[in-house]
Design an enzyme around this catalytic site. Structure first.
Site, PDB file in Angstrom:
ATOM      1  N   SER A  73      -9.830   0.616   2.566  1.00 17.52           N
ATOM      2  CA  SER A  73      -8.986   1.587   1.900  1.00 17.52           C
ATOM      3  C   SER A  73      -7.827   0.972   1.115  1.00 17.52           C
ATOM      4  O   SER A  73      -7.184   1.660   0.311  1.00 17.52           O
ATOM      5  CB  SER A  73      -8.433   2.577   2.937  1.00 17.52           C
ATOM      6  N   LYS A  85       0.846  -1.193   0.000  1.00 24.11           N
ATOM      7  CA  LYS A  85       0.000   0.000   0.000  1.00 24.11           C
ATOM      8  C   LYS A  85       0.884   1.247   0.000  1.00 24.11           C
ATOM      9  O   LYS A  85       1.916   1.295   0.668  1.00 24.11           O
ATOM     10  CB  LYS A  85      -0.899  -0.033   1.230  1.00 24.11           C
ATOM     11  N   SER A 126     -10.131  -2.094   6.437  1.00 20.59           N
ATOM     12  CA  SER A 126      -9.436  -1.647   5.229  1.00 20.59           C
ATOM     13  C   SER A 126      -8.593  -2.690   4.512  1.00 20.59           C
ATOM     14  O   SER A 126      -8.119  -2.439   3.413  1.00 20.59           O
ATOM     15  CB  SER A 126      -8.557  -0.431   5.549  1.00 20.59           C
TER      16      SER A 126
END
Length: 415
Positions: free
Chosen positions: A211, A135, A235
């Site tokens: 996310s 990420k 997330s």
């Protein structure tokens, strides 16, 4: 939204474009998704730019199987890393899931690990030579981590890995790609003002979640075997559940941190890094590899517990001394059928083990009130950090960000 953000975000777009190898850069016509086509997986293959071996290596094995093949020298890390780099480069041009590819450094590290194994006959760790996607907010040496904020796009590259990336490297993992996330990292979808919207490649009309949506999008397209996201309230779990993947959010402070974001010093609600994969066994591979390093000796906030092995098929012990309350809805959110089924499976397992299971009428649960309290815990200063950072980058808040902003300031759920 001022025009300033278009100028400020451009270096991030330039870095992404430059990280895609020249021979894999598609023309606008090649990237165009035909009318009526929503599943773009075949479009990636139809480019003809992936060899049969690259397709096989990226789509046929779990991360656990790939680690076995690497350790036995059945495949080299350089070949495997190159295959995932190429597939990721093509994938992101259709679904917009990568913030950058780390081709040069990833291949250099892959060659180094291949040499170590050839010379010593030993791996450096359980993830030896495995290409892993990260990420974007996770701090990587030599990379800019702007955490989806336009204002941070032009910050200097990190001088060293954060503890999370350092631990993955120590286990033998290789960062080969960095993936998108939503503005403020607080939405269950994946849109920001730096890269735009990330799509789900099986159906581009649908979101890959958030996310950690760039991760789920990349993994679901067989362009990563194992990715690392972060999770407060879903997330890594939400995007994996929406894209037929698997994810694990460890207990807070079980795995190391090392991410870029706002709210320094906030202790009200904490995030946890977690693996995202195509196969459930890979969740244990990653989590055990990091916990085995006993990083609480480096970072004292981490929980000092070794990995505890347990047969996944082992029967539950006698639970006749337990009484468990169960509810399926809280009056605010109705779970999906798959969640209902999972709760029912747990209920039956508890009953079989002797536990007394009671249906709990949570009519007085006041889920909306609890959400109001939680929202203010997410933003202890009423989202002032976010608004200040948006203004510095000349950007406006995305629609779902506005919902959290309103909840943080007013203590009410913005429907």
């Amino acid at each position: 939204m001022s025009e300033t953000y278009l100028t400020l975000r451009q270096p991030a777009l330039d870095r992404l474009a430059a990280s895609i190898p020249q021979d894999l850069r598609l023309s606008p016509e090649q990237r165009q998704i035909p009318t009526g086509v929503y599943d773009v997986r075949q479009l990636v293959l139809d480019t003809g730019l992936l060899s049969d071996e690259e397709v096989d290596l990226t789509s046929s094995y779990s991360a656990t199987e790939l680690c076995r093949k690497l350790a036995s020298r059945e495949i080299t890390s350089e070949r495997l890393t190159k295959a995932f780099l190429r597939r990721a480069a093509l994938t992101t041009q259709f679904v917009n899931c990568c913030s950058s590819l780390c081709g040069e450094t990833a291949l250099a590290r892959a060659r180094e690990l291949d040499q170590i194994l050839a010379e010593t006959g030993k791996t450096v760790g359980p993830l030896h030579g495995l290409p892993i996607s990260f990420k974007e907010s996770i701090i990587i040496e030599g990379e800019v981590s702007h955490a989806s904020y336009v204002a941070f796009v032009n910050d200097a590259p990190a001088k060293a890995d954060g503890l999370l990336a350092s631990a993955v490297r120590a286990a033998g993992g290789i960062c080969f790609a960095r993936t998108t996330q939503p503005q403020s990292i607080m939405s269950l979808e994946c849109r920001n003002n730096v890269y735009g919207e990330t799509l789900f490649g099986w159906d581009v009309r649908r979101t890959p979640g958030g996310s950690s949506g760039g991760e789920s999008s990349l993994i679901s397209m067989d362009a990563s075997a194992l990715g690392i996201g972060t999770d407060i309230g879903g997330s890594v779990r939400n995007p994996s559940s929406l894209t037929a993947g698997y994810a694990f959010r460890p207990t807070t402070f079980r795995l190391p941190a090392g991410t870029r974001g706002l709210h320094k010093g906030r202790e009200t609600v904490n995030s946890s890094a977690g693996p995202m994969t195509r196969y459930p066994e890979d969740l244990q591979l990653f989590t055990e590899a990091l916990i085995a390093q006993r990083l609480w000796q480096v970072e004292p906030s981490l929980l000092p517990f070794d990995w505890r092995k347990q047969d996944a098929c082992q029967a539950l012990p006698d639970l006749s001394h337990l009484t468990v309350g169960v509810f399926f809805e809280d009056g605010l959110v109705r779970p999906l059928p798959a969640v209902y089924r999972a709760i029912k499976v747990v209920v039956e397992a508890l009953k079989t083990a002797g536990a007394e299971v009671i249906d709990w009428d949570c009519g007085d649960f006041h889920g909306d009130r609890h959400w109001s309290i939680l929202s203010r815990l997410y933003y202890p200063n009423g989202a002032e950090d976010e608004r200040r950072t948006f203004a510095a980058g000349g950007e406006s808040a995305c629609k779902l960000t506005l919902g959290h902003d309103a909840a943080g300031r007013q203590g009410s759920y913005a429907r």
